[in-house]
Design an enzyme around this catalytic site. Structure first.
Site, PDB file in Angstrom:
ATOM      1  CD  GLU A 192      -3.194  -1.137   1.963  1.00 23.86           C
ATOM      2  OE1 GLU A 192      -3.260  -0.265   2.847  1.00 23.86           O
ATOM      3  OE2 GLU A 192      -4.097  -1.974   1.764  1.00 23.86           O
ATOM      4  CD  GLU A 315      -3.454  -6.142   3.007  1.00 18.30           C
ATOM      5  OE1 GLU A 315      -4.356  -5.453   3.518  1.00 18.30           O
ATOM      6  OE2 GLU A 315      -2.239  -5.877   3.101  1.00 18.30           O
TER       7      GLU A 315
END
Ligand code: AHR
Length: 511
Positions: A192, A315
């Site tokens: 991220e 994820e």
């Protein structure tokens, strides 16, 4: 072509007046393998996932192997867990692997600045990689790109992959008790990076990524390194475009994307006491995965028509408000709603097997959409666990293309497809069809044309419960579990299935 047709009909053709679902299978077009890695998991140093959930040392009077709970090892083995991503998540971008090797009393405790608490580093590289060996799962390591350096990443790779005697790092590995390299194939470069991993722009990230990708060498790794770049965590397809445009094909094997089924980030609702409307909104978010993968794939196709760069959904899952009872950060319960997310999402991944190579459910134990919950010595399996177990028949099987016309599930003046499906053929010639009916009010019946497959026998299992809020607890650990399913009938090349409301069904057809 077939698949395109399937998705078009499924998402936009859910006609309100239609009363029956229909599907057609094309076994003769089974050309793509469903990678077993789609059924992967993710374990971060977060809340009670690693410590207490996986690694207990000698804290409790339960059997362990090198400090890892045997009950958890057995449960994960039963899923044929193909890979495990570690050590984060956001935590990975603050992690210095050298703090967590060597004698435990000499390891450096740190503050876990991502999720709180003191991290004593008693579970480090050796403990994780040895656990993966025990589970027969591929490790997937996430490199610290934010507070770390290229040098630190390269040294980590040397430490775990370089043959013995190559450098002071392999000498150190041997001194720490491991002579043979672990041969780690999957490496995530950052996490991220548009947020907790450094708040970078796509341009900046691409340049930095290339420095890591160039420096990471394949130390005789049997199958080559698989370097995974950070992709978007929302509908930011420009991010994908920038990476695909700027990173040469020889420097990238995978692009990771994240998507959580959250209907409102500022109030995510309870994990088990939720309303029908919240349920519907969660299902809508789960269905977004279809659009998210399709749109990312379209961008990738422009630069990589042969689909060499794989999508890695590292994820995914449901994310609700943390339960207040002090069970640790991001601890939540797991209900039939989560089973619906899992069944639906895994069908989407299977049907995109030409681009999706790996996916990692967040997270393995005691965090977010966990497959396992623990309370001291006790352990329970969640509804999501049971879906992963029922779907394991698809691992490494050949995807059978499916064309589906689904009835709609309506609420709040909106509609989403009620039924999702995917199918595969295993090495022994058995066909498996997985179906979900996310409609919480209505049973659905579906007629499936089996095409050239001449099935003679059908057996099945179903996971369902009266209410979408139903769950397993430490007092009632088996309220939700798979049951035999007899509501399917074979006749003249087609299969009719009656799906109970809010159910996941997996059927096995043999000749
Ligand atoms: O899975 C929990 C967190 O969600 C991860 O650490 C991060 O990558 C994501 O935002």
């Amino acid at each position: 072509m077939m698949r395109k047709l399937f998705f078009t009909i499924c998402l936009f053709g859910a006609v309100a007046s239609q009363s029956q679902n229909k599907a057609a299978l094309y076994p003769e077009k089974a050309e793509t393998q469903i990678s077993k890695h789609i059924y992967g998991h993710f374990a971060e140093h977060l809340g009670r996932c690693i410590y207490d959930g996986i690694y207990t040392g000698d804290n409790y009077n339960i059997p362990t192997t090198s400090g890892v709970r045997n009950d958890v090892i057995e449960a994960l083995k039963n899923l044929n867990i193909p890979n495990l991503r570690w050590p984060g998540g956001c935590f990975a971008d603050t992690y210095h692997w050298k703090d967590a090797i060597g004698p435990k009393d000499q390891r450096k405790p740190i503050e876990n600045t991502s999720w709180g608490g003191r991290e004593d580093n008693s579970f480090g590289t050796h403990e994780f990689l040895n656990l993966c060996e025990l589970l027969d799962a591929e490790p997937y390591l996430a490199v610290n790109m934010n507070s770390g350096s290229v040098q630190e990443a390269v040294e980590w790779e040397q430490y775990v992959n370089n043959p013995n005697g190559s450098s002071h790092l392999t000498d150190l590995r041997e001194k720490n008790g491991r002579s043979k390299p672990w041969d780690v194939k999957y490496w995530g470069i950052g996490n991220e990076s548009w947020d907790c991993g450094g708040d970078m722009t796509a341009d900046y990230y691409s340049n930095l990524y290339k420095r890591y990708a160039v420096a990471m060498t394949n130390y005789g790794n049997s199958d080559g390194l698989f370097r995974i770049a950070v992709g978007p965590g929302q509908a930011d397809y420009e991010w994908t475009e920038t990476i695909m445009k700027q990173v040469p094909a020889r420097r990238i094997e995978g692009l990771s994307v994240h998507h959580y089924s959250v209907f409102n980030w500022s109030d995510k609702g309870s994990s088990y006491a939720f309303s029908e409307e919240e349920y519907f909104k969660t299902m809508k978010q789960a269905w977004f995965m279809e659009e998210f993968i399709t749109k990312n794939s379209e961008v990738m196709d422009k630069y990589d028509q042969d689909k060499n760069v794989k999508l890695i959904v590292d994820e995914w899952g449901g994310w609700y408000e943390t339960m207040p009872e002090g069970e640790g950060a991001l601890y939540q319960q797991n209900t039939i709603r989560d089973a619906m997310i899992a069944g639906l999402t895994l069908n989407i991944f299977n049907n995109h097997a030409d681009r999706v190579h790996m996916a990692n459910l967040a997270q393995t134990v005691n965090v977010l959409q966990a497959v396992i919950l623990t309370e001291k010595e006790k352990m329970i399996l969640t509804p999501t666990y049971h879906v992963m177990e029922m779907y394991k028949v698809h691992q490494d099987a050949q995807l059978v293309p499916i064309e589906l016309s689904a009835d709609s599930f309506n609420m709040l003046d909106e509609s989403i497809p009620a039924v999702s499906a995917s199918a595969s053929m295993d090495v022994s010639g058995k066909m498996h069809i997985s179906l979900t009916n996310i409609d919480s009010k209505k049973a659905q019946s579906i007629v499936i044309n089996l095409g050239s497959f001449t099935g003679k026998n059908v057996t099945g299992r179903v996971l369902t419960s009266e209410k979408v809020q139903d769950r397993n607890t430490f007092d009632q650990p088996e309220k939700v579990k798979p049951q035999p399913f007899n509501e399917s009938k074979l006749s003249k090349g087609s299969l009719t299935v009656s799906l109970p409301k809010n159910s996941v069904v997996v059927l096995e057809l043999s000749k």
